[in-house]
Write a protein that holds these residues in place. Structure first.
Motif, PDB file in Angstrom:
ATOM      1  N   TRP A  53      -1.746  -0.850  -4.107  1.00  0.00           N
ATOM      2  CA  TRP A  53      -2.838   0.129  -4.171  1.00  0.00           C
ATOM      3  C   TRP A  53      -2.296   1.423  -3.586  1.00  0.00           C
ATOM      4  CZ3 TRP A  53      -8.061  -0.975  -5.691  1.00  0.00           C
ATOM      5  CH2 TRP A  53      -8.900   0.144  -5.662  1.00  0.00           C
ATOM      6  N   PHE A  69       0.859  -1.193   0.000  1.00  0.00           N
ATOM      7  CA  PHE A  69       0.000   0.000   0.000  1.00  0.00           C
ATOM      8  C   PHE A  69       0.890   1.236   0.000  1.00  0.00           C
ATOM      9  CE2 PHE A  69      -4.333  -1.405   0.629  1.00  0.00           C
ATOM     10  CZ  PHE A  69      -5.085  -0.260   0.382  1.00  0.00           C
ATOM     11  N   ALA A  78     -10.924   0.033  -1.738  1.00  0.00           N
ATOM     12  CA  ALA A  78      -9.963  -0.912  -2.322  1.00  0.00           C
ATOM     13  C   ALA A  78     -10.337  -2.350  -1.971  1.00  0.00           C
ATOM     14  CB  ALA A  78      -8.551  -0.595  -1.824  1.00  0.00           C
ATOM     15  N   SER A 136      -1.602   3.605  -8.803  1.00  0.00           N
ATOM     16  CA  SER A 136      -1.691   2.207  -8.371  1.00  0.00           C
ATOM     17  C   SER A 136      -1.301   1.269  -9.506  1.00  0.00           C
ATOM     18  CB  SER A 136      -3.116   1.878  -7.921  1.00  0.00           C
ATOM     19  OG  SER A 136      -3.532   2.681  -6.836  1.00  0.00           O
TER      20      SER A 136
END
Length: 406
Positions: A294, A32, A76, A302
């Motif tokens: 992400w 992330f 997400a 992303s």
């Protein structure tokens, strides 16, 4: 995160990804990135998607930002479905993430853990301006789950910092490193910039020496890039400052590599050195080796399974999209096999682990032989089927990649 978004195909408001992206989801490393686009002042060289308080305008605020990012984290999870996706790395970048209260950063991290789960031993990094933290905030960050921190040092010379419009004072990065280690951070990085107008070789040596003496286990060093639209570019255009010289930049790189090697650092990517394998930035390695990530936040990019998308730029537009339960994506692109192979070459060749010779296109074999003959590739790894850059090869990495992309 660059301030100018690329063109691309329309992104669905649902955030739905193509089947090709979801295929193999969970088999590749997953991370992330969280973009925090706030800065106290704008550095003269910076072209990132960042905003000072005066630039934000209505519809966006520091106060509500964490809640908005948490909404994207939940979004997400819905888009990626039920696949097991333990998060191996989290990286908070900016901007200056530590302008937000430590509790807000910890709350975003907790949402990622709640929705996806952090893999045991996950690397969790935040960037920070040395002036934006103190022992109390660092202690809160550490207890909130952060175990790595990256300070923007750039230079140890005050006149160089002034050209860059950096707000911290020389000596403060070393104090911040010490405070972070005392707070229990496992890994600490210092970022440096070389070939700033007005910087001498001695200035650069002093900066590298100061970085080493501060005691981080990771150093990143980047050549200054003059981006159009920045204050630095305007000053150079007006003749107030000279354009950075490529030969000078190469000399500064050689100085950095020698000094860092003598201090026990080893390069593992062209612009990155670490004192051990454990000290390497695992999040960046995820980028460089084709993992999935992400990226939450305005303008954030992303990548999942060969599909790349990027969010709307302004924090207000970003917040409006999520408030409407719509994807914050501005546009996207689905990479074909050839584009993915080219990208893999561009990224992996920059790593000390090298790029497999067997993966090179037949039409590029002449360029490979030429690179070996010119001393750009290490001989022994080559015999084992790996292309690993020599020191000279690192200086010419971009040109070599262009030669290989036939």
């Amino acid at each position: 995160m660059p301030s100018t978004l690329p063109d691309g195909d329309p992104a669905p408001t649902s955030g739905e990804l193509p089947e090709s992206a979801l295929s193999g989801l969970g088999e590749r490393p997953f991370g992330f990135y969280v973009h925090v686009p706030f800065c106290v002042t704008r550095c003269g060289y910076c072209d990132f998607n960042t905003y000072t308080a005066a630039e934000l305008g209505p519809g966006a605020s520091h106060r509500d930002y964490a809640d908005t990012v948490v909404e994207e984290v939940r979004f997400a999870r819905r888009v990626l479905g039920d696949a097991e996706l333990p998060v191996e790395t989290v990286f908070f970048g900016g901007g200056t993430p530590t302008l937000l209260p430590p509790e807000d950063l910890a709350r975003i991290l907790a949402a990622i853990d709640s929705e996806f789960g952090l893999r045991p031993g996950a690397e969790v990094t935040t960037e920070a301006n040395p002036e934006s933290v103190d022992p109390h905030s660092l202690d809160k960050l550490r207890h909130g789950g952060f175990n790595r921190i990256s300070f923007g040092m750039q230079s140890a010379r005050e006149h160089v910092l002034q050209v860059l419009d950096r707000t911290h004072t020389p000596g403060r990065p070393a104090a911040a490193v010490r405070e972070a280690k005392e707070a229990g951070f496992e890994h600490v990085n210092l970022d440096l910039i070389y070939s700033t107008p007005g910087e001498s070789d001695d200035d650069w040596r002093a900066s590298v020496a100061a970085a080493v003496e501060a005691g981080p286990d990771h150093v990143s060093a980047y050549s200054l890039i003059v981006e159009e639209g920045t204050r630095l570019a305007a000053r150079i255009r007006r003749g107030e400052l000279p354009m950075p010289d490529d030969d000078v930049a190469a000399d500064r790189y050689l100085i950095a590599d020698q000094m860092l090697a003598e201090a026990g650092f080893r390069w593992y990517e062209v612009s990155n050195w670490a004192t051990s394998d454990e000290a390497r930035c695992r999040h960046n390695l995820l980028y460089w080796t084709g993992g999935d990530w992400w990226a939450a936040g305005p303008g954030a990019h992303s990548h999942v399974g060969g599909t790349r998308w990027w969010n709307v730029k302004h924090p207000a537009a970003y917040a409006q999209r999520l408030a409407a339960h719509a994807s914050p994506a501005h546009a996207r692109e689905v990479l074909g096999d050839e584009a993915r192979a080219d990208e893999r070459l561009m990224l992996e060749l920059r790593l000390s682990s090298g790029y497999p010779l067997a993966e090179v296109a037949p039409d590029a074999r002449t360029a490979v032989a030429g690179a070996l003959a010119r001393g750009l590739l290490e001989t022994e790894p080559f015999k084992s089927g790996l292309m690993v850059l020599t020191l000279r090869g690192r200086l010419l990495a971009d040109a070599l990649v262009r030669d290989l992309l036939v």
